[in-house]
Design an enzyme around this catalytic site. Structure first.
Site, short mmCIF file in Angstrom:
data_model
loop_
_atom_site.label_atom_id
_atom_site.label_comp_id
_atom_site.label_asym_id
_atom_site.label_seq_id
_atom_site.Cartn_x
_atom_site.Cartn_y
_atom_site.Cartn_z
N TYR A 157 0.83 -1.20 0.00
CA TYR A 157 0.00 0.00 0.00
C TYR A 157 0.87 1.26 0.00
CZ TYR A 157 -3.71 3.23 1.51
OH TYR A 157 -4.59 4.28 1.59
N LYS A 161 1.21 4.05 -3.03
CA LYS A 161 0.74 5.42 -2.81
C LYS A 161 1.89 6.44 -2.88
CE LYS A 161 -3.73 4.93 -2.14
NZ LYS A 161 -4.71 5.60 -2.99
P1 NAD Z 1 -13.78 3.11 0.16
O1 NAD Z 1 -13.58 1.64 0.28
O2 NAD Z 1 -15.01 3.70 0.74
O3 NAD Z 1 -13.68 3.56 -1.36
C1 NAD Z 1 -12.83 2.94 -2.28
C2 NAD Z 1 -13.42 3.15 -3.65
O4 NAD Z 1 -12.51 2.67 -4.64
C3 NAD Z 1 -14.74 2.39 -3.86
O5 NAD Z 1 -15.61 3.19 -4.62
C4 NAD Z 1 -14.30 1.18 -4.67
O6 NAD Z 1 -15.32 0.65 -5.48
C5 NAD Z 1 -13.21 1.81 -5.52
N1 NAD Z 1 -12.31 0.82 -6.08
C6 NAD Z 1 -11.47 -0.02 -5.43
N2 NAD Z 1 -10.80 -0.79 -6.30
C7 NAD Z 1 -11.23 -0.43 -7.54
C8 NAD Z 1 -10.93 -0.87 -8.85
N3 NAD Z 1 -10.03 -1.83 -9.06
N4 NAD Z 1 -11.56 -0.27 -9.88
C9 NAD Z 1 -12.48 0.70 -9.67
N5 NAD Z 1 -12.80 1.16 -8.46
C10 NAD Z 1 -12.20 0.59 -7.41
O7 NAD Z 1 -12.48 3.76 0.83
P2 NAD Z 1 -11.93 5.27 0.90
O8 NAD Z 1 -11.26 5.37 2.20
O9 NAD Z 1 -12.96 6.25 0.53
O10 NAD Z 1 -10.79 5.20 -0.23
C11 NAD Z 1 -10.61 6.21 -1.19
C12 NAD Z 1 -9.13 6.49 -1.35
O11 NAD Z 1 -8.64 7.09 -0.15
C13 NAD Z 1 -8.27 5.24 -1.59
O12 NAD Z 1 -7.35 5.52 -2.61
C14 NAD Z 1 -7.56 5.06 -0.27
O13 NAD Z 1 -6.33 4.39 -0.41
C15 NAD Z 1 -7.40 6.49 0.18
N6 NAD Z 1 -7.14 6.72 1.59
C16 NAD Z 1 -8.03 6.28 2.54
C17 NAD Z 1 -7.75 6.49 3.88
C18 NAD Z 1 -8.68 6.01 4.96
O14 NAD Z 1 -8.29 5.98 6.14
N7 NAD Z 1 -9.91 5.66 4.63
C19 NAD Z 1 -6.58 7.17 4.26
C20 NAD Z 1 -5.72 7.62 3.28
C21 NAD Z 1 -6.00 7.39 1.95
#
Ligand code: NAD
Length: 254
Positions: A157, A161
């Protein structure tokens, strides 16, 4: 609210979490939104909600690892709304977590393919559309993990990123002369489905909350507001920036 009136945005990962809230916010600010994620039914529900609120949205499900899907999203933006001004490449996955020697090659590659190659493929097709428009804003979702803080068990991860930040900085330098700004948002712990793997017990949740100076995780709406900043003219002199929106997790030592 009208900071994005006349603009068209692609939002990937729009079926839940940060992408969902950002798509709603963009639409509320007047943007036409192209909703992208894997589940058509979830996207259709969000499109209906946006239209109910008086906004404009269209949904196309697919996998960000699929080059044809990246191309189709841009074609849809141009055919439906006449162009593309903003792209939020946000879809992401944890990939396989655990001690690095235990991580399988497939688990490693899954994180790289979704988080990094997916971001590249998105940008590859979005950039010519932004150029046709004469400018725009390209935004990626990265994280503090592996950038300001090393966290055990997150090699795939973190590497994927961190790669996104390298991609973002390169694109910012390439595209700045053409009026295309390129930035990344680096959320702290955010209460979404993706984060559940990190906080699947009350003890882990308390631990993660305590890592943040604000002693809590973000709600996805709070991250969405910072994405709006990067999308809108409010950030007109911001490019090449890895914007921490992390509740102080990067500086906290208590
Ligand atoms: P989430 O699980 O609610 O959303 C993830 C989204 O990505 C979903 O809509 C899912 O369908 C989509 N997705 C995943 N794999 C996919 C693929 N192969 N093709 C198309 N769509 C795909 O989680 P989130 O926390 O909203 O994540 C959004 C972003 O934020 C991600 O990139 C995640 O790494 C990043 N992020 C999240 C956090 C956290 O703590 N939640 C912290 C830092 C960064």
């Amino acid at each position: 609210m009208n900071t994005l009136i006349g603009k068209t945005a692609i939002v990937t990962g729009a079926s839940s979490g940060i992408g969902y809230e950002t798509a709603r916010l963009f639409a509320g600010e007047g943007a036409n939104v192209v909703l992208a994620a894997r589940r058509q039914q979830e996207l259709d529900k969000l499109a209906a909600l946006i239209e109910w609120d008086g906004g404009k949205a269209i949904a196309l499900a697919g996998d960000v690892r699929d080059e044809a899907y990246a191309k189709s999203l841009v074609e849809l933006a141009e055919s439906t709304f006449g162009g593309l001004d903003i792209a939020f490449n946000n879809a992401g996955t944890n990939g396989e977590m655990g001690p690095t020697p235990d991580v399988s090659l497939a688990g490693w590659q899954e994180a790289l393919n979704v988080n990094l190659t997916g971001a590249f493929l998105g940008a590859k097709y979005q950039i010519p559309a932004l150029q046709r428009r004469g400018g725009g804003s390209l935004i990626f979702t990265s994280t503090f993990v592996g950038y300001t803080v090393g966290m055990p068990g997150t090699a795939a991860y973190a590497a994927s990123k961190a790669g996104v930040i390298g991609l973002m900085k390169t694109l910012a330098a390439e595209l700045g002369p053409q009026g295309i700004r390129v930035n990344a948002i680096l959320p702290g712990g955010t209460a979404t489905s993706l984060a559940e793997a990190w906080v699947d017990t009350p003890e882990k949740l308390a631990f993660v909350e305590g890592l943040h100076a604000l002693k809590r995780r973000a709600m996805p709406e709070e991250i969405a507001r910072s994405v709006l900043y990067l999308a809108s003219d409010a950030s007109s002199f911001t490019t090449g920036s890895a914007l921490l929106v992390d509740g102080g997790v990067s500086i906290n030592r208590t």
